[in-house]
Write a protein that holds these residues in place. Structure first.
Motif, PDB file in Angstrom:
ATOM      1  N   LYS A 331       0.864  -1.174   0.000  1.00  0.00           N
ATOM      2  CA  LYS A 331       0.000   0.000   0.000  1.00  0.00           C
ATOM      3  C   LYS A 331       0.910   1.236   0.000  1.00  0.00           C
ATOM      4  CE  LYS A 331      -3.915   2.215   2.324  1.00  0.00           C
ATOM      5  NZ  LYS A 331      -4.810   2.194   3.526  1.00  0.00           N
ATOM      6  N   ILE A 332       0.895   1.957  -1.126  1.00  0.00           N
ATOM      7  CA  ILE A 332       1.853   3.050  -1.335  1.00  0.00           C
ATOM      8  C   ILE A 332       1.099   4.362  -1.461  1.00  0.00           C
ATOM      9  CG2 ILE A 332       3.728   3.908  -2.794  1.00  0.00           C
ATOM     10  CD1 ILE A 332       3.978   0.963  -3.843  1.00  0.00           C
ATOM     11  N   ASN A 333       1.388   5.289  -0.569  1.00  0.00           N
ATOM     12  CA  ASN A 333       0.749   6.605  -0.572  1.00  0.00           C
ATOM     13  C   ASN A 333      -0.777   6.493  -0.625  1.00  0.00           C
ATOM     14  OD1 ASN A 333       3.338   7.688  -0.579  1.00  0.00           O
ATOM     15  ND2 ASN A 333       3.370   8.009  -2.795  1.00  0.00           N
ATOM     16  N   TYR A 337      -1.165  -1.601  -4.508  1.00  0.00           N
ATOM     17  CA  TYR A 337      -0.457  -2.036  -5.715  1.00  0.00           C
ATOM     18  C   TYR A 337      -0.344  -3.557  -5.692  1.00  0.00           C
ATOM     19  CZ  TYR A 337       0.697   2.781  -6.812  1.00  0.00           C
ATOM     20  OH  TYR A 337       0.606   4.116  -7.152  1.00  0.00           O
ATOM     21  N   PRO A 338      -0.145  -4.170  -6.853  1.00  0.00           N
ATOM     22  CA  PRO A 338      -0.088  -5.640  -6.903  1.00  0.00           C
ATOM     23  C   PRO A 338       1.116  -6.179  -6.150  1.00  0.00           C
ATOM     24  CG  PRO A 338       0.587  -4.699  -9.005  1.00  0.00           C
ATOM     25  CD  PRO A 338       0.039  -3.566  -8.192  1.00  0.00           C
ATOM     26  N   PRO A 339       1.013  -7.366  -5.575  1.00  0.00           N
ATOM     27  CA  PRO A 339       2.189  -8.005  -4.971  1.00  0.00           C
ATOM     28  C   PRO A 339       3.223  -8.309  -6.050  1.00  0.00           C
ATOM     29  CG  PRO A 339       0.360  -9.548  -5.096  1.00  0.00           C
ATOM     30  CD  PRO A 339      -0.186  -8.207  -5.494  1.00  0.00           C
ATOM     31  N   LEU A 340       4.444  -8.546  -5.627  1.00  0.00           N
ATOM     32  CA  LEU A 340       5.524  -8.779  -6.587  1.00  0.00           C
ATOM     33  C   LEU A 340       5.241  -9.973  -7.493  1.00  0.00           C
ATOM     34  CD1 LEU A 340       8.750  -8.024  -4.523  1.00  0.00           C
ATOM     35  CD2 LEU A 340       7.908  -6.802  -6.535  1.00  0.00           C
ATOM     36  N   ARG A 341       4.583 -11.011  -6.977  1.00  0.00           N
ATOM     37  CA  ARG A 341       4.281 -12.175  -7.810  1.00  0.00           C
ATOM     38  C   ARG A 341       3.470 -11.756  -9.038  1.00  0.00           C
ATOM     39  NH1 ARG A 341       6.756 -16.033  -8.746  1.00  0.00           N
ATOM     40  NH2 ARG A 341       6.661 -14.878 -10.684  1.00  0.00           N
ATOM     41  N   GLU A 342       2.424 -11.001  -8.806  1.00  0.00           N
ATOM     42  CA  GLU A 342       1.557 -10.548  -9.899  1.00  0.00           C
ATOM     43  C   GLU A 342       2.298  -9.576 -10.819  1.00  0.00           C
ATOM     44  OE1 GLU A 342      -2.532  -7.921 -10.362  1.00  0.00           O
ATOM     45  OE2 GLU A 342      -2.258  -9.161  -8.560  1.00  0.00           O
ATOM     46  N   VAL A 438       3.539   2.020   2.835  1.00  0.00           N
ATOM     47  CA  VAL A 438       4.668   2.887   2.496  1.00  0.00           C
ATOM     48  C   VAL A 438       4.177   4.307   2.240  1.00  0.00           C
ATOM     49  CG1 VAL A 438       6.610   3.269   0.925  1.00  0.00           C
ATOM     50  CG2 VAL A 438       5.834   0.927   1.406  1.00  0.00           C
ATOM     51  N   THR A 439       4.875   5.263   2.809  1.00  0.00           N
ATOM     52  CA  THR A 439       4.717   6.664   2.413  1.00  0.00           C
ATOM     53  C   THR A 439       6.006   7.066   1.720  1.00  0.00           C
ATOM     54  OG1 THR A 439       3.265   7.140   4.287  1.00  0.00           O
ATOM     55  CG2 THR A 439       4.303   9.020   3.190  1.00  0.00           C
ATOM     56  N   TYR A 440       5.901   7.420   0.436  1.00  0.00           N
ATOM     57  CA  TYR A 440       7.100   7.741  -0.359  1.00  0.00           C
ATOM     58  C   TYR A 440       6.855   9.038  -1.097  1.00  0.00           C
ATOM     59  CZ  TYR A 440      11.161   6.902  -3.392  1.00  0.00           C
ATOM     60  OH  TYR A 440      12.356   6.996  -4.040  1.00  0.00           O
ATOM     61  N   LYS A 441       7.580  10.059  -0.712  1.00  0.00           N
ATOM     62  CA  LYS A 441       7.482  11.376  -1.331  1.00  0.00           C
ATOM     63  C   LYS A 441       8.874  11.823  -1.765  1.00  0.00           C
ATOM     64  CE  LYS A 441       3.059  11.752  -0.322  1.00  0.00           C
ATOM     65  NZ  LYS A 441       2.016  11.730  -1.379  1.00  0.00           N
ATOM     66  N   PRO A 442       9.398  11.203  -2.837  1.00  0.00           N
ATOM     67  CA  PRO A 442      10.774  11.529  -3.242  1.00  0.00           C
ATOM     68  C   PRO A 442      10.899  12.966  -3.737  1.00  0.00           C
ATOM     69  CG  PRO A 442       9.700  10.176  -4.906  1.00  0.00           C
ATOM     70  CD  PRO A 442       8.768  10.225  -3.729  1.00  0.00           C
ATOM     71  N   CYS A 443      12.042  13.542  -3.451  1.00  0.00           N
ATOM     72  CA  CYS A 443      12.359  14.898  -3.918  1.00  0.00           C
ATOM     73  C   CYS A 443      13.662  14.831  -4.711  1.00  0.00           C
ATOM     74  CB  CYS A 443      12.490  15.854  -2.746  1.00  0.00           C
ATOM     75  SG  CYS A 443      11.003  16.035  -1.747  1.00  0.00           S
ATOM     76  N   PRO A 444      13.618  14.384  -5.964  1.00  0.00           N
ATOM     77  CA  PRO A 444      14.856  14.301  -6.749  1.00  0.00           C
ATOM     78  C   PRO A 444      15.525  15.659  -6.857  1.00  0.00           C
ATOM     79  CG  PRO A 444      12.905  14.071  -8.155  1.00  0.00           C
ATOM     80  CD  PRO A 444      12.432  13.993  -6.748  1.00  0.00           C
ATOM     81  N   ASP A 445      16.849  15.663  -6.850  1.00  0.00           N
ATOM     82  CA  ASP A 445      17.561  16.937  -6.903  1.00  0.00           C
ATOM     83  C   ASP A 445      17.405  17.584  -8.276  1.00  0.00           C
ATOM     84  OD1 ASP A 445      19.221  15.445  -8.531  1.00  0.00           O
ATOM     85  OD2 ASP A 445      20.971  15.572  -7.249  1.00  0.00           O
ATOM     86  N   LYS A 446      17.838  18.826  -8.364  1.00  0.00           N
ATOM     87  CA  LYS A 446      17.661  19.594  -9.595  1.00  0.00           C
ATOM     88  C   LYS A 446      18.383  18.942 -10.769  1.00  0.00           C
ATOM     89  CE  LYS A 446      17.888  24.303 -11.423  1.00  0.00           C
ATOM     90  NZ  LYS A 446      18.251  25.713 -11.122  1.00  0.00           N
ATOM     91  N   LEU A 447      19.547  18.359 -10.510  1.00  0.00           N
ATOM     92  CA  LEU A 447      20.291  17.702 -11.580  1.00  0.00           C
ATOM     93  C   LEU A 447      19.480  16.568 -12.192  1.00  0.00           C
ATOM     94  CD1 LEU A 447      22.796  17.233 -13.277  1.00  0.00           C
ATOM     95  CD2 LEU A 447      23.799  15.962 -11.356  1.00  0.00           C
ATOM     96  N   LEU A 513       5.485   2.592 -11.466  1.00  0.00           N
ATOM     97  CA  LEU A 513       5.624   2.769 -12.919  1.00  0.00           C
ATOM     98  C   LEU A 513       4.873   1.679 -13.679  1.00  0.00           C
ATOM     99  CD1 LEU A 513       9.416   3.716 -13.048  1.00  0.00           C
ATOM    100  CD2 LEU A 513       7.483   5.251 -13.450  1.00  0.00           C
ATOM    101  N   LEU A 514       4.934   0.448 -13.186  1.00  0.00           N
ATOM    102  CA  LEU A 514       4.350  -0.677 -13.918  1.00  0.00           C
ATOM    103  C   LEU A 514       2.843  -0.546 -14.102  1.00  0.00           C
ATOM    104  CD1 LEU A 514       4.826  -3.488 -15.217  1.00  0.00           C
ATOM    105  CD2 LEU A 514       4.420  -4.475 -12.942  1.00  0.00           C
ATOM    106  N   VAL A 515       2.145   0.052 -13.140  1.00  0.00           N
ATOM    107  CA  VAL A 515       0.682   0.092 -13.224  1.00  0.00           C
ATOM    108  C   VAL A 515       0.176   1.125 -14.223  1.00  0.00           C
ATOM    109  CG1 VAL A 515       0.422  -0.719 -10.860  1.00  0.00           C
ATOM    110  CG2 VAL A 515       0.444   1.743 -11.316  1.00  0.00           C
ATOM    111  N   ALA A 516       1.061   1.995 -14.741  1.00  0.00           N
ATOM    112  CA  ALA A 516       0.631   3.011 -15.720  1.00  0.00           C
ATOM    113  C   ALA A 516       0.208   2.326 -17.013  1.00  0.00           C
ATOM    114  CB  ALA A 516       1.752   4.006 -15.980  1.00  0.00           C
ATOM    115  N   GLU A 517      -1.027   2.548 -17.433  1.00  0.00           N
ATOM    116  CA  GLU A 517      -1.565   1.895 -18.625  1.00  0.00           C
ATOM    117  C   GLU A 517      -1.417   2.749 -19.884  1.00  0.00           C
ATOM    118  OE1 GLU A 517      -2.757  -1.137 -18.799  1.00  0.00           O
ATOM    119  OE2 GLU A 517      -2.605  -1.589 -16.656  1.00  0.00           O
ATOM    120  N   ASP A 518      -1.268   4.065 -19.726  1.00  0.00           N
ATOM    121  CA  ASP A 518      -1.183   4.954 -20.883  1.00  0.00           C
ATOM    122  C   ASP A 518      -0.300   6.144 -20.540  1.00  0.00           C
ATOM    123  OD1 ASP A 518      -2.776   6.567 -19.235  1.00  0.00           O
ATOM    124  OD2 ASP A 518      -4.627   5.947 -20.233  1.00  0.00           O
TER     125      ASP A 518
END
Length: 538
Positions: A331-333, A337-342, A438-447, A513-518
């Protein structure tokens, strides 16, 4: 002009110099170079067409366009000692050229700031250009480097041997140094050898020879009798090593930052050029792709997952057996999401070499691993591609996947190596519900964000336009192949048993990323991962 790269949008810019004529726009240095330099001199269709196109852009943007306005950005093909500017004869010719496209522009040097040629020593030459409707013949690129036959013979005769302390090169476990250190006669080589994987050597050799046809900045090996590949040895950090050093120094080294972006722009331009050149080629159908070793072969039958996590992995206070890991819910944010098996089964099916997604994707020539781990910075201000094992003709989405994941999600891939990881990841396991929240709020750097923008603006968008115009193909129709490949990069690129937060961050990123259909869904997931405005369209 070999290896000429337009690094930025330099045709038009907004001037800040108050000495320029009143106008919201002015020509940039690239436009001046193309309009005024010897590389487009002459009456051939190609040169005239370039001038006509650029002048029309400048006039449409209300940019000043006179011979005098070009003095500030005089071409690099002329060298002067003394007062800057064009030679009188050159300015006169250029004025006549411009008058053909801009009728109201006086010919010659009437509006040019004249000077005494006697006070100026210059080099002056006119060149010519040719136009061809077909791609250049695929011969070995002139910039490819290789060792001499004499050096190969010395290696065969044991005059050059493995160094006492082999050093891994470019994160490749099968690559090391060899050499002989003698007074005034030092020789060092870059050697790839794998006695248990002879086929790997053959793939690397084939890929290197192909890469030299379509990419600049390559190195070509010679094959020894012992099935070792011998390359010229190059000193320098990889792009990824440079990024880690930049981060270690608090991201304050502007020179290193410019160097990293320069490398990204060069490899993006090289990749797009190879794509454009090879899209129409028929020979690609005769060459079986080896890139599947990174994707389908690694996922099939849980091959790499079992290699890495067959003994289980510790997450928080709990040890997960391999089977338990595959079936735990994520459970993300706030979303399930599907388990790794699926997820593994879905990605494996999409990445099958015979899947509809794979066979429908446009095919190009690419290196397959043109990311920061496999690219070396070489002086004075260039780069060299180091890995050719999967170079070949394959679906474009597979070729872009590893560079996109390893370069864009650098902060995720190297989470365990960063000096100071951001507090952006919180996770907890509920044993009763067999669920990781999981709570995941990444802040990628400017680079990282700029690198993503470079890939999108100078690779994805031009490629998308070209595919639509020439083949009627919409790159957005191939989202699922890209997301499945990105998932594979996140899950099976590296053993993360000893890097708990890195494992969770990569799994979470891969699942999202995997769950994105379009294309819209991918853009939304990229936004949640810290990258705004992503699209495969244009």
């Amino acid at each position: 002009m070999e290896n000429f790269v337009i690094r930025h949008e330099q045709l038009l810019y907004t001037p800040e110099d108050s000495s320029l004529p009143d106008s919201p726009y002015a020509l940039g240095p690239t436009a001046h170079l193309l309009l005024s330099s010897v590389c487009v001199y002459g009456n051939e269709t190609h040169g005239k067409g370039m001038k006509r196109h650029i002048t029309s852009l400048a006039l449409a943007a209300d940019a000043p366009l006179t011979v005098k306005s070009m003095v500030k950005s005089r071409p690099l093909t002329l060298a002067y000692v003394g007062q800057p500017g064009f030679a009188i004869a050159y300015a006169d010719w250029l004025g006549r050229e411009m008058a053909e496209f801009i009728p109201d522009t006086p010919c010659g040097v009437s509006q040019y700031e004249q000077f005494d040629e006697a006070d100026c020593v210059f080099v002056f030459a006119f060149g010519k250009q040719a136009c061809t409707s077909a791609p250049p013949s695929p011969s070995v690129h002139t910039s490819a480097k290789r060792i001499s036959q004499e050096t190969l013979e010395k290696y065969e005769q044991k005059e050059i041997a493995d160094l006492t302390l082999p050093q891994q090169v470019a994160n490749e476990t099968w690559a090391h140094r060899a050499g002989t250190i003698g007074f005034g006669n030092n020789t060092v080589l870059y050697v790839k050898s794998s006695p248990y994987l002879v086929g790997r050597v053959d793939e690397e050799l084939k890929g290197a020879l192909l890469a030299a046809k379509y990419f600049p900045r390559t190195i070509i090996p010679l094959l020894s009798a012992s099935k070792a590949l011998l390359y010229p040895y190059l000193e320098g950090p990889t792009q990824s090593e440079g990024r880690l050093s930049f981060i270690d120094n608090n991201r304050e080294d502007e020179r290193k930052l410019r160097s990293l972006l320069h490398m990204e722009l060069i490899k993006t331009a090289d990749t797009l050029a190879a794509y454009r050149r090879t899209l129409p080629l028929s020979e690609k159908d005769d060459i079986p792709p080896s890139i599947h070793v990174y994707f389908h072969e690694n996922l099939k039958d849980d091959k790499m997952m079992r290699d890495y996590y067959g003994q289980g992995i510790k997450i928080g206070d709990h040890h997960f057996s391999f089977e338990k890991l595959l079936y735990v819910r994520w459970k993300i944010n706030g979303k399930y999401y599907p388990p790794l098996r699926e997820a593994l089964d879905k990605a494996t099916a999409i990445l099958s070499p015979t899947s509809p997604s794979m066979t429908a994707c446009p095919t190009i020539f690419g290196l397959g691993s043109a990311h920061g781990n496999k690219i070396m910075a070489t002086p004075p201000n260039d780069l060299t591609y180091l890995s050719y094992e999967v170079a070949g003709f394959h679906p474009v989405m597979l070729d872009m996947a590893k560079p996109m994941y390893h370069d864009v999600f650098f902060h995720t891939q190297f989470r365990g190596s960063l000096v100071r990881a951001e507090p952006d990841l919180v996770y907890k396991y509920n044993e009763k519900k067999h669920k990781i929240t999981v709570t995941y709020k990444p802040c990628p750097d400017k680079l990282s964000r700029v690198i993503m923008a470079i890939k999108q603006k100078y690779l994805l968008q031009p490629l998308s336009r070209e595919l639509q115009a020439t083949k009627g193909v919409d790159l957005r129709d191939h989202v699922q192949l890209l997301t499945a490949a990105l998932f594979a990069c996140a899950i099976v690129s590296e053993d993360l048993v000893g890097n708990e937060s890195g494992f969770v961050a990569n799994v979470v990123t891969g699942l999202m990323l995997l769950v994105a259909e379009d294309d819209k869904g991918l853009g939304e997931q990229m936004r949640e991962l810290g990258f705004e405005g992503f699209t495969l369209g244009y």
